[in-house]
Scaffold this motif. Structure first.
Motif, PDB file in Angstrom:
ATOM      1  N   VAL A 173       0.842  -1.204   0.000  1.00  0.00           N
ATOM      2  CA  VAL A 173       0.000   0.000   0.000  1.00  0.00           C
ATOM      3  C   VAL A 173       0.878   1.255   0.000  1.00  0.00           C
ATOM      4  O   VAL A 173       0.612   2.221  -0.736  1.00  0.00           O
ATOM      5  N   THR A 174       1.945   1.228   0.808  1.00  0.00           N
ATOM      6  CA  THR A 174       2.827   2.399   0.840  1.00  0.00           C
ATOM      7  C   THR A 174       3.477   2.633  -0.528  1.00  0.00           C
ATOM      8  O   THR A 174       3.570   3.780  -1.004  1.00  0.00           O
ATOM      9  N   ALA A 175       3.866   1.537  -1.158  1.00  0.00           N
ATOM     10  CA  ALA A 175       4.488   1.665  -2.483  1.00  0.00           C
ATOM     11  C   ALA A 175       3.502   2.294  -3.459  1.00  0.00           C
ATOM     12  O   ALA A 175       3.839   3.226  -4.217  1.00  0.00           O
ATOM     13  N   TYR A 176       2.263   1.806  -3.412  1.00  0.00           N
ATOM     14  CA  TYR A 176       1.214   2.343  -4.286  1.00  0.00           C
ATOM     15  C   TYR A 176       1.028   3.841  -4.033  1.00  0.00           C
ATOM     16  O   TYR A 176       1.004   4.656  -4.967  1.00  0.00           O
ATOM     17  N   LEU A 177       0.959   4.216  -2.750  1.00  0.00           N
ATOM     18  CA  LEU A 177       0.746   5.632  -2.409  1.00  0.00           C
ATOM     19  C   LEU A 177       1.935   6.485  -2.843  1.00  0.00           C
ATOM     20  O   LEU A 177       1.765   7.615  -3.306  1.00  0.00           O
ATOM     21  N   THR A 178       3.132   5.931  -2.720  1.00  0.00           N
ATOM     22  CA  THR A 178       4.329   6.681  -3.124  1.00  0.00           C
ATOM     23  C   THR A 178       4.289   6.966  -4.628  1.00  0.00           C
ATOM     24  O   THR A 178       4.561   8.093  -5.075  1.00  0.00           O
ATOM     25  N   ILE A 179       3.912   5.958  -5.396  1.00  0.00           N
ATOM     26  CA  ILE A 179       3.816   6.134  -6.853  1.00  0.00           C
ATOM     27  C   ILE A 179       2.786   7.218  -7.176  1.00  0.00           C
ATOM     28  O   ILE A 179       3.029   8.126  -7.986  1.00  0.00           O
ATOM     29  N   MET A 180       1.639   7.119  -6.487  1.00  0.00           N
ATOM     30  CA  MET A 180       0.592   8.115  -6.726  1.00  0.00           C
ATOM     31  C   MET A 180       1.105   9.529  -6.411  1.00  0.00           C
ATOM     32  O   MET A 180       0.801  10.487  -7.115  1.00  0.00           O
ATOM     33  N   ARG A 181       1.875   9.629  -5.373  1.00  0.00           N
ATOM     34  CA  ARG A 181       2.377  10.941  -4.934  1.00  0.00           C
ATOM     35  C   ARG A 181       3.403  11.493  -5.920  1.00  0.00           C
ATOM     36  O   ARG A 181       3.316  12.630  -6.366  1.00  0.00           O
ATOM     37  N   ILE A 182       4.339  10.647  -6.307  1.00  0.00           N
ATOM     38  CA  ILE A 182       5.466  11.127  -7.117  1.00  0.00           C
ATOM     39  C   ILE A 182       5.063  11.316  -8.585  1.00  0.00           C
ATOM     40  O   ILE A 182       5.340  12.348  -9.190  1.00  0.00           O
ATOM     41  N   PHE A 183       4.367  10.314  -9.125  1.00  0.00           N
ATOM     42  CA  PHE A 183       4.098  10.384 -10.575  1.00  0.00           C
ATOM     43  C   PHE A 183       2.752  11.017 -10.921  1.00  0.00           C
ATOM     44  O   PHE A 183       2.548  11.496 -12.020  1.00  0.00           O
ATOM     45  N   PHE A 184       1.792  10.958  -9.987  1.00  0.00           N
ATOM     46  CA  PHE A 184       0.476  11.511 -10.321  1.00  0.00           C
ATOM     47  C   PHE A 184       0.125  12.720  -9.458  1.00  0.00           C
ATOM     48  O   PHE A 184      -0.976  13.234  -9.522  1.00  0.00           O
ATOM     49  N   ASN A 185       1.118  13.102  -8.629  1.00  0.00           N
ATOM     50  CA  ASN A 185       0.979  14.325  -7.853  1.00  0.00           C
ATOM     51  C   ASN A 185      -0.252  14.361  -6.945  1.00  0.00           C
ATOM     52  O   ASN A 185      -0.871  15.394  -6.758  1.00  0.00           O
ATOM     53  N   GLN A 186      -0.650  13.186  -6.374  1.00  0.00           N
ATOM     54  CA  GLN A 186      -1.790  13.173  -5.452  1.00  0.00           C
ATOM     55  C   GLN A 186      -1.309  13.433  -4.021  1.00  0.00           C
ATOM     56  O   GLN A 186      -0.287  12.900  -3.610  1.00  0.00           O
ATOM     57  N   GLY A 187      -2.070  14.208  -3.255  1.00  0.00           N
ATOM     58  CA  GLY A 187      -1.706  14.472  -1.864  1.00  0.00           C
ATOM     59  C   GLY A 187      -1.919  13.236  -1.010  1.00  0.00           C
ATOM     60  O   GLY A 187      -2.778  12.406  -1.297  1.00  0.00           O
TER      61      GLY A 187
END
Ligand code: UDP
Ligand code: MG
Length: 322
Positions: free
Chosen positions: A258-272
Motif C-alpha cells: 500500500v505504501t508503495a502504491y501511495l508513493t507512486i501516486m504521490r510522485i508520478f500523479f501528484n496526489q496528496g
C-alpha cells in the motif's frame, strides 16, 4: 531420598481430592470412599488438599485422618485454586495410578473400579464423562458443551467432558506435567503432547447437596482464554516465530504494498497523501508487522531459555531397547 526408599514407599493408587469449603460433605465422602477402596485389593492413599477453607473443613479432614492413616492432608495457607490443589496432590502422590475426584459428592467413587479396569486395557488416561450432568443447564452445561467442542477440535483430543474432575492417570502422565492458572481441566489435551492413550467413560454425577459451587458464568470467558493458551502450547510453543512471524509478515507485506502504491501516486500523479486514511493504515500495518516479527524472535529466545534452563526435553521416550 534414596532410590531404594522411594521404591519401598510405592503404592498402587493415590486418590487426589481438592477441597475448598466443603465441611458438610467430608463425612459422606469418607463413607463413600470406604465402601469402594478397601475392596479393590490394592494399596492406596487418599490425599485431601485443604485449599484454604475457612468453614471448618480442616477439622473434618482431621477426623478422616484419625480414622484411617491412609488419608493424608495437605493444608494450604490460603486459597490457591483447584489447579494448585490438584498439583500439590500430584507432587505428593506415590501411587502408580492417580485418580482425581471432587469433594462435593458430585463425582461418585463407585466409578473408580471401572476406571481402573479401563486403564488396565492399556490407556494412560481415563476421563470421566458426566453424561447426565446435574448442574444448571443455562450457565454451566451449555457453555461447557460449547467449550468441549472447541477444545476437542483445536487440540485433536476429542472428549465430551473436559470439566469432569473424576479422571484416572498413570503416574508418568502427571509427574511430568506443569500446571498453571486453571489448567487442570486441560490435562488430557496438554498430556497428548507426550503421546498418551486416552479413553473416556460415562460416570455418575449428582447434584450438589451441600455448600456452594465455586464457579459461575464468568468461568466461560476464562475458559476461552485458557483454550488459546492450550492451543498455542500444543502447536507452537516450540516454534513461536511461525505464528507471530507469519502474521507479522502478512501485515508488513500489505503495509509495504500500500505504501508503495501511495508513493507512486504521490510522485508520478501528484496526489496528496495527507487526507488519505489508507496512508495511516499502511504505516500501522508496517509497524505491526515489525512488532510481531520481533515478538516472535523474542518468543524463540524465551522458549530456548525455558527448555535449556530446566533441562526440559523436547521429546518423551516410552522405552529404549539396546
Ligand atoms: N475447589 C478447590 N479450590 C477452589 C475451588 C474449588 O479446591 O478454589 C474444589 C471444590 O471444593 C470441589 C472441586 O474443587 O471439591 C470442584 O469445585 P466445584 O464443585 O465448585 O466445581 P463444579 O463441580 O461446580 O465445576
Ligand atoms: Mg462440584
Amino acid at each position: 531420598m534414596s532410590n531404594n526408599k522411594s521404591k519401598e514407599n510405592k503404592i498402587d493408587l493415590s486418590i487426589v481430592i481438592p477441597i475448598y469449603n466443603e465441611k458438610q460433605s467430608i463425612d459422606s465422602l469418607y463413607k463413600d470412599l470406604k465402601s469402594v477402596l478397601p475392596k479393590l485389593g490394592k494399596s492406596y492413599e487418599v490425599i485431601l488438599i485443604d485449599d484454604g477453607s475457612m468453614d471448618g473443613t480442616y477439622d473434618e479432614l482431621l477426623k478422616a485422618h484419625q480414622k484411617n492413616k491412609a488419608y493424608k492432608i495437605i493444608k494450604f495457607r490460603r486459597n490457591f485454586g483447584q489447579t494448585a490443589a490438584m498439583k500439590a496432590g500430584f507432587d505428593y502422590s506415590k501411587g502408580e495410578v492417580v485418580i482425581t475426584l471432587d469433594a462435593d459428592l458430585q463425582n461418585d467413587p463407585a466409578d473408580i473400579p471401572e476406571m481402573l479396569d479401563k486403564l488396565n486395557d492399556g490407556y494412560d488416561i481415563v476421563s470421566g464423562w458426566r453424561k447426565h450432568r446435574k448442574d444448571n443447564t443455562l450457565i454451566r452445561n451449555f457453555p461447557s458443551a460449547v467449550a468441549n467442542r472447541i477444545i476437542s477440535t483445536l487440540t485433536g483430543v476429542y472428549l465430551h467432558d473436559y470439566g469432569c474432575t473424576l479422571k484416572a492417570y498413570r503416574k508418568e502422565v502427571i509427574k511430568n506435567l506443569e500446571l498453571y492458572g486453571e489448567m487442570h481441566r486441560y490435562i488430557p489435551a496438554l498430556a497428548s503432547w507426550m503421546g498418551v492413550k486416552i479413553a473416556e467413560i460415562p460416570v455418575r454425577h449428582h447434584s450438589r447437596k451441600f455448600g456452594k459451587a465455586k464457579y459461575g458464568i464468568s468461568k466461560t470467558i476464562r475458559v476461552i482464554l485458557d483454550i488459546m493458551v492450550v492451543k498455542f502450547l500444543l502447536s507452537y510453543s516450540q516454534k513461536p516465530i511461525q505464528v507471530f512471524g507469519l502474521i507479522g509478515l502478512i501485515a508488513g507485506a500489505i503495509g509495504f504494498i500500500v505504501t508503495a502504491y501511495l508513493t507512486i501516486m504521490r510522485i508520478f500523479f501528484n496526489q496528496g497523501l495527507a487526507s488519505r486514511p489508507l496512508f495511516t493504515l499502511s504505516i500501522f500495518m508496517i509497524l505491526i508487522g515489525i512488532q510481531l516479527i520481533t515478538m516472535g524472535l523474542l518468543a524463540e529466545l524465551i522458549m530456548r531459555t525455558y527448555h535449556e534452563s530446566q533441562n526440559k526435553s523436547i521429546y518423551v521416550v516410552k522405552e529404549i531397547i539396546e
